[in-house]
Design an enzyme around this catalytic site. Structure first.
Site, PDB file in Angstrom:
ATOM      1  N   ARG A   8     -31.330 141.169  17.401  1.00 21.32           N
ATOM      2  CA  ARG A   8     -30.088 141.930  17.348  1.00 21.32           C
ATOM      3  C   ARG A   8     -30.374 143.404  17.597  1.00 21.32           C
ATOM      4  NH1 ARG A   8     -29.598 145.164  12.924  1.00 21.32           N
ATOM      5  NH2 ARG A   8     -30.569 144.567  10.943  1.00 21.32           N
TER       6      ARG A   8
ATOM      7  N   GLU B  35     -25.939 152.165   7.457  1.00 21.13           N
ATOM      8  CA  GLU B  35     -26.859 152.708   8.460  1.00 21.13           C
ATOM      9  C   GLU B  35     -26.110 153.672   9.381  1.00 21.13           C
ATOM     10  OE1 GLU B  35     -29.824 152.930   9.528  1.00 21.13           O
ATOM     11  OE2 GLU B  35     -31.069 151.292   8.764  1.00 21.13           O
TER      12      GLU B  35
ATOM     13  N   ASN C 246     -36.571 151.026  14.766  1.00 22.88           N
ATOM     14  CA  ASN C 246     -35.738 151.843  13.893  1.00 22.88           C
ATOM     15  C   ASN C 246     -35.819 153.317  14.264  1.00 22.88           C
ATOM     16  OD1 ASN C 246     -33.922 151.670  11.685  1.00 22.88           O
ATOM     17  ND2 ASN C 246     -35.375 150.351  10.597  1.00 22.88           N
TER      18      ASN C 246
ATOM     19  N   ASN D 222     -30.346 147.398  16.756  1.00 22.91           N
ATOM     20  CA  ASN D 222     -30.572 148.145  15.519  1.00 22.91           C
ATOM     21  C   ASN D 222     -30.854 149.600  15.842  1.00 22.91           C
ATOM     22  OD1 ASN D 222     -30.852 147.950  12.588  1.00 22.91           O
ATOM     23  ND2 ASN D 222     -32.965 148.629  12.939  1.00 22.91           N
TER      24      ASN D 222
ATOM     25  N   ASP E 112     -37.522 154.138   7.678  1.00 25.07           N
ATOM     26  CA  ASP E 112     -36.285 153.593   8.247  1.00 25.07           C
ATOM     27  C   ASP E 112     -35.684 154.651   9.177  1.00 25.07           C
ATOM     28  OD1 ASP E 112     -33.758 152.208   8.611  1.00 25.07           O
ATOM     29  OD2 ASP E 112     -34.145 151.143   6.749  1.00 25.07           O
TER      30      ASP E 112
ATOM     31  N   GLU F   2     -36.912 139.554  10.792  1.00 32.71           N
ATOM     32  CA  GLU F   2     -37.927 140.566  10.478  1.00 32.71           C
ATOM     33  C   GLU F   2     -39.327 139.970  10.407  1.00 32.71           C
ATOM     34  OE1 GLU F   2     -36.629 142.658   7.002  1.00 32.71           O
ATOM     35  OE2 GLU F   2     -34.654 143.103   7.834  1.00 32.71           O
TER      36      GLU F   2
END
Length: 285
Positions: A95, A11, A143, A97, A192, A116
């Site tokens: 968390r 990522e 995201n 992201n 994403d 999720e």
């Protein structure tokens, strides 16, 4: 293919022009990676916790987001991390992201439910003095923040809802209403990480869709580039002219049969998209 990294959850690609290098993270693999364009050299550093993102800091070093904390990261002479603040310590299942620098050198990032399932995540603004502002909430998988070159438009995604949102920035810096901008069909996978080009096009990675796509300023699909992996995670522009699009991917969760069909899963890729990006500022705090 530039690097067969085999990342569990590759990522957060970041282009660093002064090094002629691309950095990206493996969140679940707890690793920071660097690819040098001049000679193809690859370096990797292990981190003690999930590494959600890194952002270059003006004057040197990095700001890094781990599972529940943000701090100063150095790679010289070896990797070290100095925490500066906790994020959602009361939400043990969440968390950090995905992040991007804002046009003023601050940082935009999201949090998510690590399983999720629940809408416990949020969208934050990290100011240069390391204070936090919660700008939006109720995300399952926050995201891909992306900011227009003039700073007037911000895009953010809830991957679980297959929806990219568009915010207008008010004159006082606050966000306007969260407006659905692009909705993915089931066959598209999940939106994403993403980035913008200099013409205002939005480039989006398709998790489960095996491609990256460009959408124009009205949200209309313009171009699609297929990749040899299904779990495409993020992208950014780089290179001397910012005309190369670097793309990360993930191997996490693939069955042995899927992994056999996708031997390059978790790798770093590059395409020539026919568009150029624009420079993103370093963190100025």
């Amino acid at each position: 293919m530039l690097d067969d990294a085999g990342a569990l959850l590759g990522e957060g690609p970041v282009w660093v022009s002064g090094e002629n290098a691309l950095y990206w993270v493996d969140i679940k693999g707890r690793r920071l990676n660097r690819y040098k364009l001049a000679d193809g050299a690859i370096d990797r550093w292990s981190v003690h916790d999930n590494l959600a993102w890194v952002v270059p800091r003006r004057g040197g070093g990095w700001i890094a987001g781990l599972r529940h904390e943000i701090g100063e990261l150095s790679l010289n002479p070896e990797l070290s991390f100095e925490p500066r603040l906790k994020v959602e310590p009361e939400s043990s299942g969440n968390r950090l992201n995905d992040a991007k620098t804002d046009c003023d050198g601050s940082i935009l990032f999201g949090t998510m439910d690590d399983e999720e399932r629940s809408g416990t995540g949020a969208f934050y603004h990290l100011r240069q003095d390391f204070t936090l502002q919660k700008m939006d909430k109720n995300y399952v998988i926050a995201n891909g923040p992306a900011v227009s070159a003039d700073g007037k438009i911000i895009y953010h995604t809830d991957s679980a809802l297959r929806t990219i949102y568009r915010f207008s920035r008010e004159a006082d810096g606050t966000l306007g209403a969260r407006i659905p901008f692009i909705r993915f069909a089931d066959s598209d996978g999940f939106p994403d990480g993403m980035t913008l080009d200099a013409q205002g096009g939005l480039w989006v990675a398709h998790w489960g869709g095996g491609r990256v796509s460009r959408f124009d300023a009205e949200g209309r699909l313009d171009q699609t580039f297929s990749l040899p992996v299904s779990q495409v995670t993020s992208c950014c522009f780089g290179g001397a002219n910012l005309d190369r699009l670097f793309i990360t991917s993930a191997a996490i969760g693939l069955s042995p049969a899927q992994r056999a069909r996708e031997p390059l899963a978790g790798g770093l890729f590059e395409i020539t998209p026919g568009f150029s990006g624009f420079p993103l500022p370093d963190f100025t705090g």
